[in-house]
Every structure is written in structure tokens, then in C-alpha cells.
Design a protein around this motif. Structure first.
Motif: not given
Lengths: 356, 270
Positions: A35-37, A46-47, A158-163, A190-194
């Protein structure tokens, strides 16, 4: 309710000092997907990640994990792990101890820890780096240590914050492939923030586009690119020409002073709409053969294509991506297929679309 | 040529500092060393050193270290949580200022204030009486000595720890929690090790001066607590045995050098 849902947000709101950064959001996260936020900074992505990780609690609404509410479960009791934007590796520990951190807390046996850390490091191609200090590692390597430190705990999510934001372009593209590959091999969510739409389109099974604390649209990358629901999404994902128009009847839309055949239906007659045409769907022709006549204003060479900016007689701006070159000041025709036109309701979630 | 000139100019700027160091640091140390080899009649001797190694002085040294250790320990126990709370408050600079503020007041004044508070008819005894415990001898006890010393040294402990905590990347705490650590484990395995440099600096700033405390021992502890500092003062001002006083000072300096060497932070890359 799908049985594969691991995480479910039910009408979750998060406020800081009375200001809602996340506004009545509901969605489901399924097992084993990427997933991508996606959204601009301050959109609440990010919240959402911090809510799932357990660093903050929602002001209203409920977060479910395997259908159990987890609003008040602290971060250290959750089956999720995070890869932080700045990696947050412990500077006083070496690579091995960083990766082993979570296992040591679980009081695992030394032999098991060694085996697991080794395996995790092999997964991220960092074998033999066990005794390196964090300060001796490059940005890309730190990134991998951070991923290894998270996945060694075998989280369900797995959470990925703009990695990838701190990496240079080439490394970033490489890591995109690696992350996608890693997700497939591990089979976990995977939850990916970008905020990078290209990254989101390239990697995700499912994208949530966020703006102003609300989910604007969720869907596969292709859905979101081809069928944006409103002006914000169309504008945020990729380059696009967005015009105000009027839906005369099914399969007939009016914009730029003309009527065009299209493939959209189900609108009220004469409903005001937003119309999107992607720059790569516009084809340059001789002026008399085009559906529109425009005058070239500027031209940029982008490597793969030329980016041509032109204006029609009504003053609308048209962005064209073409492998053919045009001359500034030249009059050209623009041709497009009816399928290239995408008609959207004027979005309620998006305030800016009302202004035009 | 240019380079040589430049470094000459740069060296010229060092002159005031170098002069200061030579006059007020190096020369006094050499003088103390020199005096330590003379007995009370002004004869050259090693007797002072022999005397220092007798049980009386060794016990005094041990005593000094013990009190300095207690003062450092209690300062740390008060200062660490204080510094930690400070980093969480909204107006941390203001709170920090309030903690530092007492250091601007003359030491002697603060000590006199405590004479009033802890005296037989002072505030402390008044409170003890009202809550029914009854008046106690507070002044001239180990307790009052350590209490006042800790009060005076707390700012010097808070400041370096506060700075170390401020430098700590908050996402490291999130990361530890995320990896399953409880609040206490996070503190033990991440926060404390990473602020150890501040703790060490604070301990140095408290331990070393408390080794040579003398005024508080006299006023608050009523000469019941004899530390190396008190002994030095006594020898120089009362018995006029400068040689013995200087010898104790030499040992004190050695001890300080050893402590600085032991707690000195090894350079760590960021």
C-alpha cells in the motif's frame, strides 16, 4: 468485511489543538499487499502511519487490528514495525546490535538471535557488515539496516515513512525495485508513505491519495492514473490538462468552446464537470486536422520527449508530450481519441476546483 | 611567506590567553609543588608526603571522596529527572533559566540563607514542629552538609544532561518503542547510553569541586566534616604549615587529573 483485512480504520479523526490533521477517515488494509499513502506534505499520511504504529492515539474513531480495537495499545505491544524517514538507527550500537535490538527485548537465545540477524542482513544484502558502526555506513546501507532491523521481528505489517527521500535519484530507483521485491519475498503487508507520485505508481498494489486529512481516492495505480476522481488527484498524479467543462449528455462533453465525443456517461445533463486529458494522449497534427488549434508558447526537451506548452484561442493552456519537435509560435492542431477524455464530477472534497 | 605571516598573526592573538594561563594556572601549580617540599621551618624535605600517607590523612582523603561521591550521586538523582522533565515542557528555556538563576547569587549568600532555614528556630524546624515531629538538630549534620552542597551543585549537573537530552533524536525513542521496548527499557538501552556524555560532564562538574569544598563544611557542617579542602584551608590559614597544605593540594590535583582522565569522553563520530 473482507476476512483478509489486517488493519481497519473506522471513522478515525486526529486533531491537534482542535485542528483536524486526519478527518473522519475509514479504510481497510489487507494481508500481503503493498500500500502507498500518497499526498503533499501535511495531508495526514504520516499521521496515519503513526496511528498504526501506536505513537499517537486517535481523537475519535477506532483502529482495528485483526478486528480487535487497538486504540490504546502502546507501540511496543503491536505487531507492526516501522522504517523511519531518518532511519533512527541507534548510534551507540553496531549494525548487529541494531538489528538484534527487538530480539534482545524478546529475550531470545543468543544463538537464535545470531541466526536471525544474519538472515535479515542477508535479505537486505548486507552480509559481513555485522560489526560496522552506523557512522561508517552510507545512506543506502543505513536504509537497509533500518529495514533489516524492522523485518527481523517478523511483523505482520511493515510501515515505511518516506524511507527513500534522503537518497539520490539513482539509488532511490534501485531501492524501489528492491523494496517491491522484498515485499513479494516476505509476503507481508507494506504501508509506504511518500509524496512522490512516480514512486507510488511504480511500487504499489493499492494507493491512497490523501489531501487535507481526507482520502481523496483509493485504487490501483492504473485506476488512479487513468480515472482520477477529482481535480486534486488528476493534478497530483502525473502531468495533466484539466479544464472546466459541461456534460451536455451521455458521451458528449463541451470544453474549450467546443463539443467532443467521449466515453463517459451517468452525469446529469448540463452538469458542470472537470475534464482531464493527459499530455501524452495529445497528438500534434497539422492545424486543419486537429480537434483543437493551439499556438506553441514554449518547448522543453525532457530527454524521452518534448514538453510543449501551447494556448488555444480561449486562453486555455495545453501541455503536450511528444517525441516530435515543434517551433515556438507555430500553430498546430491537437488530436485525441474520445477515450483520452476523462470527465470528473467537480470534487466536493477539493475546494480549489470550485474557484474556476 | 603569506602562510607564515598568517600563522604569526594568529599566534599573536594567543598571547593574552597564554599569559593568563602561565600566570594564573601554571605558575600557581608549580608554586604549590615547590612549597610541598618544605616543612614548617622552611627546610627542604619529603616529610610532608610521608605524613600524607599516614592513616589520618588517608582517612581524610577517603572521607572527602565519600562525601563528594554522595553529593554527586544525589545531584545526579535529582538532576536527571529534572533535565528530562525540562525537555518536555513548553517553555524549556525559561525553566532552564530559573534553574540556572541561583548560580548567579553569591555562594556565601546562599549558604547564609541555609543557616537561617536550618537553624534551631528556622523554617525547617518550624515546619517539623507544626507537623508534630518536633524540632531537630539539622544544622551541623552530614545531612545538612550534603543537602546544601547538592542544592548548590544541581545546576551544574542539570545543564550538561539537559543539553545531551536535547540533542537526542526523538525518533530513536519511537524506534525503540516500535521494536517492542517498554518505556523503562527504552530509557535503559537508548536514552541513558546516549546521554551518558552529559552525565559524565555533569559528574565531573560536581565531583571535582565537591572534593575541595571548604566553606560549606565550616558553616553548615560546623567543622564536623573535614575534607581535603578544609584541611588545606586549615594548614594555610590556621597552622601556617604551607608545606603540608601544598602537599594535600598536590594530591587533590592528582586525584582530579585521574578523574578527568577516567570520565573523559572518548571522541565519538556522530
Amino acid at each position: 468485511m473482507k476476512q483478509d483485512a489486517i488493519i481497519r480504520f473506522e471513522r478515525v479523526t486526529k486533531q491537534y489543538d482542535g485542528v483536524a490533521v486526519l478527518d473522519d477517515v475509514s479504510f481497510e488494509i489487507e494481508r500481503g499487499k503493498f500500500y502507498t499513502l500518497l499526498g503533499p506534505s501535511g495531508c495526514g499520511k504520516t499521521t496515519i502511519l503513526r496511528l498504526i504504529a501506536g505513537f499517537i492515539e486517535p481523537s475519535e474513531g477506532t483502529i482495528y487490528f485483526h478486528e480487535k480495537p487497538i486504540n490504546h495499545v502502546p507501540a511496543n505491544k503491536r505487531q507492526v514495525n516501522t522504517v523511519f524517514q531518518d532511519y533512527a538507527l541507534f548510534p551507540h550500537l553496531d549494525v548487529f546490535e541494531n538489528v538484534a535490538f527487538g530480539l534482545r527485548i524478546k529475550k531470545m537465545k543468543q544463538a537464535d538471535i545470531e541466526a536471525k540477524v544474519k538472515e535479515a542482513l542477508r535479505f537486505v544484502n548486507l552480509e559481513g557488515y555485522e560489526n560496522r558502526r552506523i557512522q561508517e555506513m552510507s545512506g543506502g546501507q543505513r536504509q537497509r539496516v533500518a529495514i533489516a532491523r524492522a523485518i527481523v521481528n517478523e511483523p505482520e505489517v511493515l510501515l515505511l515513512d518516506e524511507p527513500l527521500s534522503a537518497l539520490d535519484l539513482k539509488l532511490r530507483t534501485e531501492m524501489q525495485y528492491e523494496l517491491r521485491e522484498l515485499q513479494r519475498r516476505l509476503g507481508i503487508t507494506f504501508i509506504f508513505v511518500t509524496h512522490d507520485q512516480e514512486e507510488a505508481l511504480a511500487m504499489s498494489d493499492q494507493i491512497f491519495v490523501l489531501n487535507k486529512g481526507k482520502i481523496q481516492q483509493s485504487g490501483t495505480p492504473k485506476d488512479i492514473y487513468d480515472e482520477p476522481v477529482n481535480r486534486f488527484v488528476a493534478d497530483f498524479i502525473g502531468e495533466s490538462n484539466i479544464l472546466s467543462g459541461c456534460m451536455i449528455e451521455d458521451f458528449l462533453v463541451e470544453f474549450a468552446g467546443k463539443r467532443f465525443e467521449c466515453v463517459d456517461k451517468g452525469f446529469r445533463p448540463h452538469e458542470r464537470v472537470d475534464v482531464v486529458i493527459r499530455p501524452e494522449d495529445l497528438e500534434m497534427t497539422a492545424p486543419e486536422r486537429g480537434k483543437l488549434r493551439v499556438r506553441v508558447d514554449s518547448i522543453l526537451f525532457r530527454g524521452v520527449h518534448y514538453e510543449i506548452c501551447a494556448y488555444d484561442e480561449n486562453g486555455n493552456e495545453w501541455l503536450v508530450h511528444s517525441t516530435k519537435k515543434a517551433e515556438v509560435g507555430e500553430e498546430i492542431g491537437l488530436y485525441f481519441e474520445p477515450e483520452a477524455i476523462h470527465v470528473m464530477h467537480v470534487g466536493e472534497a477539493d475546494d480549489e476546483s470550485d474557484e474556476k | 611567506m603569506m602562510k607564515a605571516m598568517k600563522s604569526n598573526v594568529r599566534n599573536a592573538y594567543l598571547i593574552p590567553y597564554a599569559l593568563w594561563i602561565i600566570l594564573f594556572v601554571v605558575a600557581p601549580i608549580l608554586l604549590i609543588l615547590y612549597y610541598s617540599f618544605f616543612d614548617i621551618e622552611g627546610k627542604w624535605t619529603f616529610e610532608n608526603y610521608e605524613k600524607f600517607l599516614t592513616p589520618i590523612y588517608l582517612k581524610m582523603t577517603l572521607n572527602s571522596f565519600w562525601y563528594a561521591f554522595l553529593i554527586t550521586l544525589f545531584s545526579l538523582l535529582v538532576a536527571y529527572p529534572t533535565a528530562y522533565l525540562l525537555t518536555k515542557t513548553k517553555h524549556k528555556q525559561l525553566w532552564l533559566l530559573l534553574i540556572i538563576l541561583p548560580t548567579w547569587v553569591n555562594l556565601l549568600l546562599k549558604v547564609y540563607a541555609f543557616l537561617g532555614i536550618f537553624g534551631t528556630f528556622g523554617l525547617a524546624n518550624a515546619i517539623l514542629k507544626t507537623i508534630g515531629i518536633g524540632a531537630k538538630q539539622i544544622l551541623f549534620t552530614d545531612f545538612s552538609f550534603i543537602f546544601v552542597s547538592v542544592y548548590i551543585f544541581i545546576p551544574f549537573m542539570v545543564l550538561p544532561i539537559f543539553n545531551a537530552l536535547e540533542e537526542l533524536n526523538p525518533s530513536l525513542i519511537d524506534a525503540a518503542r516500535d521494536l517492542g521496548a517498554s518505556a523503562w527499557t527504552t530509557f535503559r538501552r537508548v536514552v541513558f547510553p546516549l546521554t551518558l556524555s552529559g552525565v559524565k560532564a555533569g559528574c565531573q562538574a560536581v565531583f571535582i569541586p565537591s572534593l575541595s569544598l571548604f566553606m560549606i563544611t565550616r558553616l553548615i557542617a560546623g567543622n564536623r566534616v573535614i575534607t581535603l579542602g578544609t584541611a588545606i584551608e586549615e594548614h594555610f590559614l590556621v597552622t601556617q604549615d604551607w608545606g603540608m597544605g601544598a602537599t594535600i593540594a598536590v594530591f587533590l590535583m592528582l586525584a582530579m587529573a585521574v578523574i578527568v582522565g577516567m570520565t573523559g569522553s572518548r571522541k565519538r563520530g556522530k
